[in-house]
Structures are given as structure tokens and as C-alpha cells.
Design an enzyme around this catalytic site. Structure first.
Site, short mmCIF file in Angstrom:
data_model
loop_
_atom_site.label_atom_id
_atom_site.label_comp_id
_atom_site.label_asym_id
_atom_site.label_seq_id
_atom_site.Cartn_x
_atom_site.Cartn_y
_atom_site.Cartn_z
N PHE B 130 15.79 11.89 -16.33
CA PHE B 130 16.12 11.95 -15.10
C PHE B 130 14.75 11.68 -14.22
CE2 PHE B 130 17.48 13.14 -10.73
CZ PHE B 130 18.43 12.16 -10.87
N ALA B 137 7.44 14.88 -3.38
CA ALA B 137 8.98 14.85 -2.49
C ALA B 137 9.20 16.19 -4.11
CB ALA B 137 9.72 13.80 -3.00
N GLU B 371 15.52 21.43 -10.98
CA GLU B 371 17.37 21.15 -10.35
C GLU B 371 17.55 21.41 -8.93
OE1 GLU B 371 18.90 19.99 -14.76
OE2 GLU B 371 20.24 19.62 -12.77
N THR B 373 15.40 24.28 -6.48
CA THR B 373 14.81 25.55 -6.46
C THR B 373 15.75 26.70 -6.20
OG1 THR B 373 14.05 25.35 -3.78
CG2 THR B 373 12.25 25.04 -5.91
#
Lengths: 259, 391, 398
Positions: B130, B137, B371, B373
Site C-alpha cells: 500500500f 506527507a 498506519e 501515529t
């Protein structure tokens, strides 16, 4: 190629604990597993099936809970399972056991190959495999470490010996007992486990396999246990602790005359 | 504790526990040291049907879904991830990241896309990654700069993704890119990009603190032309898809954290019983006992939360954003605390690489970071709380 | 069921529970109850019960005239025409048994061109040597060997037949026992004669645990047992001994085989001369990995010893199976056995506890290996072993 695999359920003994008070094995919480040597026989059967097709059947004699071992074998890829379970079988020694299993195999005839582990990890006799082939009057090769080739009526195998190995051509149907060098047993797949869970396990009693009641169980067993005892433990000796250099010096002094 | 698992879930647990113990545990330290992708383990997981458990049965998966429900098997996936993580958090993430990359296809893919990709994923023949994060970013995902410009029957991708788990080893990539920069977050879209597409290459491979068995790499898109059929859903839905994906993937990260914590505790209890100081096993000291008791309690609480959220998703509930974030925060903070305390109980030995415990602490840290923070997770939880009370 | 408890006699004293190796007995309402699915009728509880409250019934159909069977036989395994040393060990033990029974000790040898070997067998204590020489018997093959031995037993009716528990012996004697339909006890660690009944007492480890069982074959003959190499010592030879040689010839059809031996391959690598070694350096789970066995190799080299391993180390693929010492590996009896990182589970102990000196190095002071060690060292083997190697190297000047 139709193959029969004989397995035994045994207590997992790699993590045995001994009760220090009675000096006996603690059996509570000890898992029952497929005799590790038999997993190589199962794997070899699955591999032969993958190469040559045919039907594979796994067979075990034991208490009703041995069904679990059969399902595990099916999860690895064997097609059908037979459990030989009858209280009349209790107390069978290797002669009676190999007779009972051979009666069941007669019922599963015809077949091309019988595969067994070289021995069971609890009894370590290595007698049942050869016993079965003798009852069935078929040739055998023990300690097989490789099946090189399988033809219509023969198999070419390597048999492990103390010095190396022998190459043998054996006429089929035959019985082979296998050693761990032959393969690496697979871990069953999830789908295999699901299929095994739902599969039917045939349960046969003495009468289902037309076994002679005088040749099974305690009555059919020439050997008899007369005494069970805990051996006097060998006396422990001197214990060394402390600085490595001191220990080594003392030990070398004690051992040097023996070398 | 009995979590009333289904027959299939119990089998997944047994199977993964066995793979972890027999196949992963013996090589975990070596994989960690070399930073090597566990190719053989991934192949074994594939043969064992473990990539099928989050794919619906109609696409050759092992997942039976109620009619009308698109996604499920989250608890199954959590159980698998937890068990694998007990032996090696790095190996577990190679597996779980494939599920993360697959969820957008399961959730938003059209029939052709699903038929084309899901069977390969279910068989484990193709691993998925993914791609969202970029150098500029991270937590601010809307700042991504990668663009996808439509040109006839194609989209042309340009830009760089980094910190991508399974980068290079995956065959299929779910990539988030801007189709319309002027719309900000609403200008992002999701695409399927196959490895080997011209203009798609791999950059720097990261040297990480933990989960070193997993490969983390840069993805570089340089005028990479992909067919327009590879757009997932519609243009502009990229961020919503990402958020919905994270809602169902976060329990997986949480499960990884639970597994790492449990693995560390298992080792530590054994060590405490073996290690003798002042003439007795250190497990006989109350100070150690209380630490062990606290750790076990925290882990069980984390597991219960993770399993509950996963079950909620599997039962068809879609509004799980808060609970999912809670599970991730709680489990990952637990993993960090537990592994730190485990190392403490190991004492000086624990600090040494000869002992396995320090790896668990290094592996645990990432679960607080990736995934989203844990700070971002808390934002999510707080926003939901405030929203709920506003109603 | 042939086992039951007389409830009136049972006091619920639990002695039977302690004795049961299978955990098959429970106390229910103050009486012992046997769970029949778990019981294998071993009879341990019958012996343990002081009140004779447990009855184990066995009906025997055969009425055997044991007096028609006499003499102790040893199957003398040969390879390439050389008798294997396990046969000499069995002759040593067989001699003791024969003397107690006041009967003859005989060796049986099958093969081709065996002349010198026959003499060896007599010098090692055989009163008679039964010899079958045939081209078909030159190398071991299951069927011709089985047929020949079965015919000999049928004709000469020995009371006891002993055989080495080797790869050949185990395959052969299992078949012979089934053909004769008699009992066979594998891997005996003790053999004796019951002075009252003149029956062979066969003792072996049982139930995979720290339990020994004495087994008899009361109503069938011959009584058959296998013994592993090195369990009994090899006796001295007496070159003045004389013995009788009995030669047999069999019909060629009896020696036909459905297996064909195509080749014999000797692998130098797999031939670890473990059983013959005077010094063995052995490693277990505590070695931590295959690469760490290097330090044991160095020590073994300096001492001129062989390398051993526990089952745990072999199962982890750190060492080849040919190095395994224990119940499922090899039985060894060296002058010095150095166990490094071996906890000492019973399965290992039965394979090495007759060693003259046992040195154990283990960091766990509670490891069972220390209970059998002559010299136990509680400490880090990774420190101690290299230090030992260094010191021995200095002393032995290697």
C-alpha cells in the site's frame, strides 16, 4: 498407486517432565501427537500420490482419541482414515498389534505400498512394521531414506545402514519403513485442516476385520510385563562452580590419566 | 481466556502458532540481523492458505461473507498476525501489509478488478503493498505530491512514495495519487499499479531499528503509464478509501502489537524462572511478580479490545473509526511498555543482542508509529468523542 | 475386560495410581476405577496393590511343553563376511544365561565363506555354531535370512534366541518372531534367568519415561530378545575353546527374495565411529545453534574423541542423526562422556549412563544430567569448553 500409511498416536515426549518425588513421568498436560517417525511416512505417501495419483489411506490402532492423529494425517493430504479401536485390542504386544493391523489391511486390499515410520517414539521396538509385512506375506525394506523410482511392479529404494546405504529393488506390493532423512513433512494447510475436520473416519472393531479373538489383546500377546520399576538413579558426583580457570584446572587433573 | 473463536479461527491460530514456533522462531534473529525478506516463510504462509483468509470465497479466498457484505475476516487476520508476531514482528508485517494493500481492492474494486487480482492474492502468488506516505506527507497525508494525470485511456503517475512495506517484493501496489491538486484532499484517487510497469521503479531501501525482516522501500514513478481501468472507484475518493481502509486494517497493527508483547512476555516468564540471583529464581521476588502480572493483564486487555473491534467489523459494522483507533493506540502502547519491562527483567543480558528480548522492544516501537501515529489516533478518537456529544 | 478391581478389597489407598504409567486410574467415591480406554493392561497396578484388589485375567490357549526347547542361541550378524561385535557381546551375555540354565550356547551364522568367523564365535564362547552358507545369503536380505533362521529354529528348537538391535537385526528378528508366533522384546538393557521358572527375564525402558519394565514370554518358545550394541561388554576370547559346527543346506526356493540388493554404498561421512569411541563430546539444546558445535569439535579433536548429540540437537538439524546418542539414537559406553548443554532427559540418559566417567556442563543447576554426572560443572559452556580445549591442548601437546 494405492498407498496405506500406518501411524500411531504417542505422547509428546520432547518436553517430558519427571515428577521428582516418584521419579516417574508426568503425563498430565502431555500432548498426544502423531509418532514423529510416522510423519515422514505420511509425507512420502502424499508426495507419491501427487506424482502418481491413486488413493491413500491412513490407519491407526488405539483408543478413540487416536482419531485426532488420523485427522491430522488427513490434513496433510491423505484421503481416507481407518481407526482400529476395540477394548479387545488392549494389552496387545507387537505380535498381536501387527496381526490386528494386517487384518485391517487385508480388508483394504488391493494396495501397492504400505508405509510406516521406522519405529514409534514411545515403544521404540521397530517391530510392528516388519510384523505387518510378515503377516501379509509381502516383502519389506526397513530404514528407507529415499524412494528413487516407482514402476508398475517394483520400487527402487535406498536403505540406510550403519555404514551408509544400500540400493534395493523391491517387488510391489511391499512394506517400507522410513527414516527422517527421506523428506521434510509439510505443515498442513488451512483448507486441508478444514477438509480433515469434516471427513469421515471409519471405526473398525475386531469383528469388522475378522480378527481371531485368541490372537488379539492380552490373550494374543506372548510377552507379558511382570515387573515395572524405577531404576536406581546413578549417583551424581562432584559439582564444580565458580571461576572457569579453577574448574578447568581441577577437571583436567581428574581426567588426564584417562585419556 | 476463551474468545469463542470459530472452528476456522481456531485452526488459523493453531496453524500460525505452529509455523511461528517451528519455522519462524529459529530464523527470527538471523532475519533481523541481515534485514532479509523471509521469502520462504511467505511461501509457506501461501501454501498454508493464509493469504486466502481475508479474501471472499467467490474470488478463491477462504472467507464466507454474509450477503451484501464486502469485507470480513478481520478477526481471522488479527489472529494470524498476532501468532506470527509472537515469533517475529517483522515477518508478520510482510504478511499483514499484503492485507492492507488488498483491502482497497476488496472494498472498492469493481468486478473485473477483483476477478483479475484477488485470486492471485488469495493463493499468495502475488504480494501486495500500500503506497500513501511520501517524504513530505506523513501524518499530513493530504500533502502528498504524487500526481496522476489522465491522458486518453491512461493515467500517468509521477512522484515518489517512501517507507513502503513490501516495496520491491510485492507484485501489486495500491497507490494514492492526486488527480486534481486544486481540490486538496478531495483531489486524491487510488490506483492499482503492477510491478514491472514502465516508469515504475524502486529506490532506497531503509535500514530500520526494528521489524527488519520486512523490506521498507521507496517507490519511484517517472511518467509511469497505467491503464485507466486501474483506477479504484472514482476519481477524488482516494482519501475516503484510505481512511476506510485504515479503519479495518488498524486492528491488524494492534494484533501485531499484542503478538509482540505476548511473545516477549512468554520469553520473560521463562527467563524469570530460570534466572537465579540471591540464591533463588528471580520469579520468586514480588517485585518481578508484580511486573509480570501487570504485563499479562495489559496484554489480555489489549487483546480483548482488538478482538472486539475486529468482530464488529466482521459483523458488518462500518462506523468503527473510533474503536479501531482505540485498539491501535492501546495495543501498541501496551507492546512498547511490556517489551521495555521485559527487557528490564532480563537485566544486562536483555540489553545484549545474544538474547532475543531486545528485538521485541525494537519491533514494538513501529506499532506506535505506522498506519497513523498514536498522536493522530488520539486526534481521531477525540474528534469522534466531540462529534458524538454534539449530536 | 480382563482387568478389574474388587471393590470390597479396595481401600482407595492410591498406590495403584502412583504405579500406573498411563494415568489410567482414578479414585471415585474412595475406590479405584480404571479408565479402560487408557489402560493397556501392563499390570503395574496389580503388582502395586498390597490388598490384591486388582485382577488381571489372561487366558492361554496354548499348552506349551517348554522342555522340548533348550539352549541359548545368538544370531551372529556378519557384514562382508565379518562378524559384527554386537554378536560377541551377545555371546558374553548368552554364556551367563546358558550357565544358569545349564545348557548349551550356540551361535547361528548365515552367509558365504565364513570359515574363520566360525572359529571366532567358538573362541567367544559358543558351544555350537549353526552355519548356513549360500551365495544367496552373502549379504543380508530380509526374506532368505528370515526363511533360513525360521527353519533352523523349527528344527533345533532353542529356548532363547538373542539378536543385535541393529538395522539388520531389527528387520530380521521381527519377521522371524511373527513367523514362529512367539514373543520378542526389543532393546533389552538387562537379561537374566528367573531361578524358579527358568524363564528369561527381559528388562528394558518402557513408556518413554524413567520406568523400566521386566518382560517375559511364559508360554511361547523360543523367547526372543534384541540388545543394542555396547549394552553388554564383549567377553575375552579363549583360543583353546572347542565347539561343534553344524552345517545346514536349504533348498534354493527357500532362499528366494522379492527384494534385490543392487548396490552397497559406504559413506565415510555418515560413519561416525560413535559407538566405538573412548571419548565422546556431546552437545544438546544448550548449544543454541549448529555453528556452535565447532567448539565441541575442537575439544573432541584434541582429545581424539567422537562427536555426539542429544535428540533435541538432532531434531533442530544442528547435527546429523548419525551422531544422536540415546534411546532413539545410539547407545554408547565410552571412558569419558562430556555432555555440553544437555539437560539429561531420560531418553538421552539411557543411551550414555553406562559411560565410565560422565562430565556435564550446563548452566542450569537443576538439570537432571547432574544426577548422573561424575563431574558436574554449573556454568557457561561457551566459556568452559574453549578453556578445557586450550588446557588439554597444552597437556597433550596437540
Amino acid at each position: 498407486m494405492d498407498i496405506i500409511v500406518c501411524i500411531k498416536q504417542v505422547p509428546e515426549t520432547t518436553q517430558v517432565r519427571i515428577n521428582p518425588a516418584t521419579n516417574t513421568l508426568i503425563r498430565e498436560g502431555v500432548k498426544a501427537i502423531i509418532n514423529p517417525f510416522d510423519t515422514y511416512a505420511i509425507e512420502e505417501a502424499v508426495r507419491l500420490k501427487e506424482r502418481f495419483g491413486g488413493k491413500t489411506t491412513v490407519i491407526s490402532m488405539g483408543p478413540p482419541q487416536a482419531e485426532e492423529a488420523l485427522r491430522e494425517a488427513m490434513a496433510m493430504g491423505l484421503d481416507e482414515a481407518v481407526l482400529l479401536t476395540d477394548r479387545a485390542f488392549a494389552g496387545s504386544d507387537t505380535l498381536a498389534t501387527s496381526y490386528i493391523v494386517s487384518c485391517a489391511i487385508e480388508k483394504l486390499t488391493p494396495f501397492d505400498l504400505i508405509l510406516c515410520g521406522k519405529q514409534a517414539s514411545d515403544g521404540d521396538t521397530a517391530q510392528v512394521g516388519p510384523g505387518i509385512s510378515t503377516h501379509l506375506d509381502i516383502p519389506q525394506v526397513t530404514y528407507v531414506k529415499k524412494i528413487r523410482e516407482v514402476g508398475n511392479s517394483y520400487a527402487l529404494v535406498e536403505r540406510m545402514t550403519e555404514e551408509g546405504y544400500e540400493i534395493l529393488k523391491v517387488a510391489l506390493p511391499a512394506l517400507l519403513t522410513v527414516v527422517k532423512e527421506i523428506n521434510e513433512p509439510r505443515i498442513p494447510s488451512l483448507r486441508g485442516m478444514m477438509r480433515a475436520k469434516r471427513a469421515q473416519v471409519l471405526c473398525w472393531k475386531a469383528q469388522d476385520i475378522s480378527a481371531d479373538s485368541g490372537r488379539i489383546g492380552l490373550d494374543g500377546s506372548p510377552t507379558q510385563v511382570v515387573k515395572i520399576f524405577t531404576p536406581p538413579p546413578r549417583k551424581g558426583g562432584q559439582i564444580f562452580e565458580g571461576e572457569t580457570s579453577d574448574i578447568v584446572e581441577k577437571l583436567v587433573e581428574l581426567l588426564k590419566d584417562q585419556i | 481466556m476463551d474468545y469463542q473463536l470459530t472452528e476456522q479461527q481456531k485452526m488459523i491460530q493453531e496453524l500460525c502458532r505452529r509455523i511461528a514456533k517451528e519455522k519462524i522462531q529459529p530464523i527470527a534473529a538471523d532475519l533481523d540481523k541481515k534485514g532479509e525478506f523471509p521469502k520462504e516463510i511467505i511461501e509457506l504462509l501461501a501454501q498454508s492458505d493464509l493469504f486466502a483468509i481475508f479474501i471472499p470465497a467467490e474470488y478463491d479466498g477462504a472467507l464466507e461473507l454474509p450477503a451484501g457484505q464486502k469485507v470480513g475476516g478481520v478477526l481471522d487476520l488479527c489472529i494470524a498476525t498476532e501468532e506470527l508476531s509472537r515469533a517475529c514482528g517483522g515477518t508478520a508485517v510482510c504478511y499483514a501489509a499484503s492485507a492492507l494493500g488488498t483491502f482497497p481492492i476488496v472494498l472498492y474494486g469493481n468486478e473485473e478488478q477483483k476477478k483479475k487480482y484477488l485470486p492471485f492474492i488469495a493463493s499468495g502468488k502475488k504480494l501486495v503493498a500500500f503506497g500513501l506516505t511520501e517524504p513530505e506527507a506523513g501524518s499530513d497525508a493530504s500533502a502528498i505530491k504524487t500526481t496522476a494525470k489522465k491522458a486518453g485511456d491512461f493515467y500517468v503517475l509521477n512522484g515518489t512514495k517512501h517507507f513502503i512495506t513490501n516495496g520491491g517484493d510485492a507484485e501489486i501496489y495500491t497507490i494514492i495519487a492526486m488527480t486534481d491538486k486544486s481540490k486538496g484532499a478531495r483531489g486524491a484517487s487510488a490506483f492499482i499499479v503492477e510491478k514491472g510497469t514502465p516508469g515504475f521503479s524502486f529506490g532506497k531501501e531503509e535500514d530500520k531499528l526494528g521489524i527488519r525482516a520486512s523490506i521498507t522501500r521507496e517507490l519511484i514513478f517517472n511518467d509511469c503509464k497505467i491503464p485507466k481501468e486501474n483506477l479504484l472507484g472514482r476519481e477524488g475518493l482516494g482519501f475516503i478509501m484510505t481512511m476506510k481502509t485504515f479503519d479495518i486494517s488498524r486492528p491488524g497493527v494492534a494484533a501485531q502489537a499484542v503478538g509482540i508483547a505476548q511473545g516477549a512476555l512468554d520469553l520473560t516468564v521463562r527467563y524469570a524462572k530460570e534466572r537465579h540471583q540471591f540464591g533463588k529464581a528471580i520469579s520468586s521476588f514480588q517485585g518481578i511478580q508484580w511486573m509480570l502480572a501487570d504485563m499479562a493483564t495489559q496484554i489480555e486487555a489489549a487483546r480483548a479490545l482488538v478482538y472486539s473491534v475486529a468482530r464488529n467489523i466482521d459483523s458488518g459494522k462500518t462506523d468503527v473509526v473510533k474503536e479501531s483507533a482505540m485498539a491501535k493506540v492501546f495495543a501498541s502502547d501496551t507492546a512498547m511498555r511490556v517489551t521495555t519491562d521485559c527487557l528490564q527483567i532480563y537485566g544486562g543480558y536483555g540489553y545484549m543482542k545474544d538474547y532475543p528480548i531486545e528485538k521485541y522492544m525494537r519491533d514494538a516501537k513501529i506499532t506506535q508509529i505506522y498506519e497513523g501515529t498514536n498522536q493522530i489516533q488520539r486526534n481521531i478518537i477525540a474528534i469522534q468523542l466531540i462529534k458524538e456529544t454534539a449530536k | 475386560m480382563p482387568i478389574h478391581i474388587i471393590a470390597e478389597k479396595c481401600t482407595g489407598c492410591r498406590l495403584c495410581i502412583k504405579a500406573c504409567p498411563l494415568n489410567a486410574i482414578k479414585i471415585i467415591e474412595k475406590k479405584a476405577v480404571i479408565e479402560l480406554d487408557l489402560c493397556n493392561l501392563c499390570g503395574a497396578c496389580v503388582d502395586a496393590c498390597k490388598l490384591n484388589a486388582i485382577i488381571l485375567e489372561k487366558t492361554t490357549r496354548h499348552t506349551l511343553d517348554a522342555t522340548r526347547y533348550s539352549g541359548v542361541w545368538v544370531f551372529a550378524e556378519q557384514k562382508k563376511g565379518k562378524v559384527q561385535s554386537v554378536a560377541f557381546e551377545l555371546l558374553f551375555k548368552g554364556r551367563q544365561l546358558a550357565e544358569k540354565l545349564n545348557t548349551d550356547l550356540s551361535a547361528v551364522i548365515l552367509g558365504e565363506k565364513l570359515e574363520e568367523e566360525i572359529q571366532e564365535l567358538i573362541w567367544h564362547g559358543a558351544d555350537n555354531v549353526y552355519v548356513v552358507e549360500d551365495k544367496q545369503l552373502a549379504n543380508f536380505q530380509d526374506e532368505p535370512y528370515t526363511n533360513a533362521l525360521v527353519e533352523l529354529i523349527k528344527k533345533y528348537k532353542p529356548g532363547i534366541v538373542l539378536c543385535g538391535a541393529t538395522s539388520i537385526g531389527r528387520a530380521l528378528i521381527s519377521r522371524v518372531a511373527v513367523r514362529i508366533k512367539t514373543g520378542l522384546t526389543a532393546d533389552c538393557t538387562g537379561l537374566d534367568i528367573d531361578s524358579d521358572s527358568a524363564i528369561l527375564l527381559q528388562t528394558r525402558p518402557a513408556f518413554g519415561g524413567n520406568i523400566m519394565a521386566t518382560i517375559i514370554t511364559p508360554n511361547h518358545r523360543p523367547q526372543m530378545a534384541t540388545v543394542r550394541h555396547k549394552v553388554f561388554p564383549e567377553g575375552s576370547t579363549d583360543m583353546k575353546r572347542k565347539g561343534k559346527i553344524i552345517r545346514e543346506k536349504f533348498d534354493g526356493r527357500l532362499l528366494l527374495s522379492r527384494t534385490k540388493l543392487l548396490d552397497i554404498i559406504e559413506e565415510v561421512e555418515s560413519t561416525v565411529n560413535l559407538t566405538e569411541a573412548d571419548i565422546i563430546v556431546s552437545g544438546g539444546r544448550g548449544m543454541g545453534g549448529a555453528q556452535n558445535f565447532k567448539i565441541l569439535e575442537e575439544l573432541a579433536y584434541v582429545l581424539g574423541g567422537a562427536m555426539g548429540a542429544s535428540r533435541a540437537a538432532v531434531d533442530s538439524d544442528w547435527m546429523a542423526y548419525s551422531h544422536q546418542v540415546g534411546q532413539t539414537g545410539k547407545t554408547v559406553c565410552p571412558k569419558i562422556y562430556i555432555a555440553c548443554g544437555i539437560s539429561g532427559q531420560i531418553q538421552h540418559l539411557v543411551g550414555m549412563q553406562s559411560s565410565k566417567i560422565i562430565v556435564a556442563i550446563n548452566k542450569d543447576p537443576d538439570a537432571p544430567i547432574f544426577k548422573v554426572a561424575t563431574y558436574g560443572i554449573v556454568g557457561d559452556l561457551f566459556e568452559i569448553v574453549p578453556a578445557l580445549t586450550k588446557r588439554f591442548r597444552e597437556i597433550l601437546k596437540k
